[in-house]
Write an enzyme that holds these catalytic residues in place. Sequence first.
Site, PDB file in Angstrom:
ATOM      1  N   LYS A 156      18.451  12.497  47.774  1.00  0.00           N
ATOM      2  CA  LYS A 156      17.410  13.402  47.301  1.00  0.00           C
ATOM      3  C   LYS A 156      18.083  14.474  46.441  1.00  0.00           C
ATOM      4  O   LYS A 156      19.271  14.747  46.594  1.00  0.00           O
ATOM      5  CB  LYS A 156      16.667  14.038  48.475  1.00  0.00           C
ATOM      6  CG  LYS A 156      15.825  13.035  49.258  1.00  0.00           C
ATOM      7  CD  LYS A 156      14.997  13.729  50.324  1.00  0.00           C
ATOM      8  CE  LYS A 156      14.148  12.729  51.092  1.00  0.00           C
ATOM      9  NZ  LYS A 156      13.335  13.382  52.137  1.00  0.00           N
ATOM     10  N   HIS A 159      18.398  20.483  45.652  1.00  0.00           N
ATOM     11  CA  HIS A 159      17.406  21.407  45.102  1.00  0.00           C
ATOM     12  C   HIS A 159      17.835  22.869  45.228  1.00  0.00           C
ATOM     13  O   HIS A 159      18.899  23.191  45.751  1.00  0.00           O
ATOM     14  CB  HIS A 159      16.034  21.167  45.736  1.00  0.00           C
ATOM     15  CG  HIS A 159      16.000  21.359  47.224  1.00  0.00           C
ATOM     16  ND1 HIS A 159      16.220  22.572  47.824  1.00  0.00           N
ATOM     17  CD2 HIS A 159      15.765  20.478  48.228  1.00  0.00           C
ATOM     18  CE1 HIS A 159      16.098  22.454  49.135  1.00  0.00           C
ATOM     19  NE2 HIS A 159      15.834  21.184  49.396  1.00  0.00           N
ATOM     20  N   HIS A 162      19.064  24.273  48.528  1.00  0.00           N
ATOM     21  CA  HIS A 162      20.445  23.921  48.864  1.00  0.00           C
ATOM     22  C   HIS A 162      21.426  24.762  48.059  1.00  0.00           C
ATOM     23  O   HIS A 162      22.500  25.115  48.544  1.00  0.00           O
ATOM     24  CB  HIS A 162      20.691  22.429  48.598  1.00  0.00           C
ATOM     25  CG  HIS A 162      19.890  21.516  49.475  1.00  0.00           C
ATOM     26  ND1 HIS A 162      19.096  20.512  48.972  1.00  0.00           N
ATOM     27  CD2 HIS A 162      19.735  21.485  50.815  1.00  0.00           C
ATOM     28  CE1 HIS A 162      18.507  19.888  49.973  1.00  0.00           C
ATOM     29  NE2 HIS A 162      18.867  20.454  51.099  1.00  0.00           N
TER      30      HIS A 162
END
Length: 656
Positions: A156, A159, A162
């Site tokens: 994933k 983003h 993070h």
Amino acid sequence: MPSKMSPTGETKGEVEPAGNPIDNYREHVAEILAPIVGLPVMDIVPRLQTTLSQDKGDLMLAVPSLRIKGKSPGDLAVEWAGKFPSSDLVEHPIISGTFLQFFYKPKPLMKNIIKTILRTKQAYGSNPRLGLKDPENPSLGKKTIIVEFSSPNIAKPFHAGHLRSTIIGGFIANLYETAGWNVIRMNYLGDWGRQYGLLANAFELYGDEEKLKADPIAHLFDIYVEINKVSAPEEEMIKEKKEELKKAREAKSDTTALELEISTLEAESTNEKARKSFKRLEDGDPKALETWRRFRDLSIDKYKKTYARLNIHYDQFSGESQVEKFRMDAAAKRLKESGVSEDSDGAVVVDLTKDPKTKKLGKALVQKKDGSSLYLTRDIGEAVKRDEIYHFDKMIYVVAAQQDLHLAQLFKILELMGHDDVAKKCQHVNFGMVLGMSTRRGTVKFLDDILRDAADRMHSVMKGETEDQKENQNEKDLQRIKDKYSQLDDPVGTADILGISAVMVQDMTGKRINNYTFDLMRMTSFEGDTGPYLQYAHARLCSITRKAQISNEELDNADLWLLEESHAVNLVRALATWPEVVQTTLKTLEPITVLSYLFKMTHMLSSSYDVLQVVGSEPEIKKARMALYEAARQVLNNGMKMLGLSPLQRLVYAFW
């Protein structure tokens, strides 16, 4: 105990390589005040606080804080000030209502602070005693802290949440290291769950070995998106059919065919295939495990390279996959046996609403109806595991504010099930959201894209090619920028460091919990309180050092009492507070505490250059001023490194 100072600012006896010089002043003032106010020295020391602005002094005593009865605080302030004798280190106290303000005497301050900084260098601001299990018995060793931060999900996008966790967590780890703790940096990856069954199937359909090796995170995400394009309409169809089934049952119609259709759709769905694929992984199927390990290992290798650009390293890449089943089973068993958990329609929950003190925590689901575990169960097992392995004294989870409830439930459940010794050592450091971010991948916010965009913008600034430069600079200035650019040894590397500094500093500007808007134009400016401005301030000090051509030995022997200008005195007063800033930040865990100090100090520097010129000054004054600037550079360097920045030695001044 801090080392003592003589009236000249020299230290008496052996000096610790790091500590807080302001503690010397606190003790000195407290020793004078003790017989005047009739209290022990150590009752007065913690009441002597640093001030928020230099016009209010260096230390300040709130008279009411000493709780002396019989007279009003205002009368006591007047009385104590009148009885305060002459001091070699501080001026006579100034009365401000119910406060006493103390200003340091400049000459001893100059000698003590500048010499301390030049001697201790990168250790200035650190205090190893703070990290000892028992400061009175160093043989017991250091305290241990685990800082869990970043923790992206494999396959994933990395983003904005993070990114914030990475920057803030890296800072907190550096901070505790400065305070002498044994720091374990941990990355708890999202590397387990049904999505890995989905990912394995996606790789069989869309995978490309070369793309996987070249950029595993991006490629795994791309194929994850592709397979979700297939699964999403399937799930929507199943949802619609279930709605039809519900209405048919309400109408008491025959639902046999519809039930069979739904059953067939579910059995043949992409998600069901993913569930079966993940079940093989859970059961230890060699092929499934091999594929999963490749995805995980390649992703970690890529992450390490990206983290290195941010000056971040990890002692352990852990993850959900590393929590053994027996630990989750043990947690579930203990919850049941202790009466903490209960059945709820086939699922297992912990009902925290029964206690008025924890009512706001709601009901926590620890096991689904199908018997599968949830994040909470894994987190319980992982917390206990870490305590068994590391025997930590503190553990910090650097996780977004959206997870406030989850972490609060975790800590409370640990306490209720008998692990209160673990729970009380855990802390959640939260943060707000990043708004308005866009990259080359549109709404997908990969960290590499974010850093690349910032570096490209800085590179354009360095070359004089931005639109605002073209609009606001004349041809002569633009040509000067291009000429200076051609002199750089590594313009691309410099642009990368400036871009990273821009992103990191914008993230740390403001309280952690506040949301902020990602503004590429604003963050990459050399004007205002930005990362590039901090880099410019450090590079300018390095440039002064190179041009002055004064040896370290000459700096050590400089006559610091020649620094009489108010700009010099106030700058040293600011440098003296750096260790205090570090200790305050240990309480707040706010990067802005350090950042605000650095910007304030660099603004003072900027206003000092015309007054305190080095090149062209008389030799002795030149040495004294250079010693001051070197001390300032060292403190700026220490602060920038604590924030995770890489201080630049050279920049081309035509850029701003």
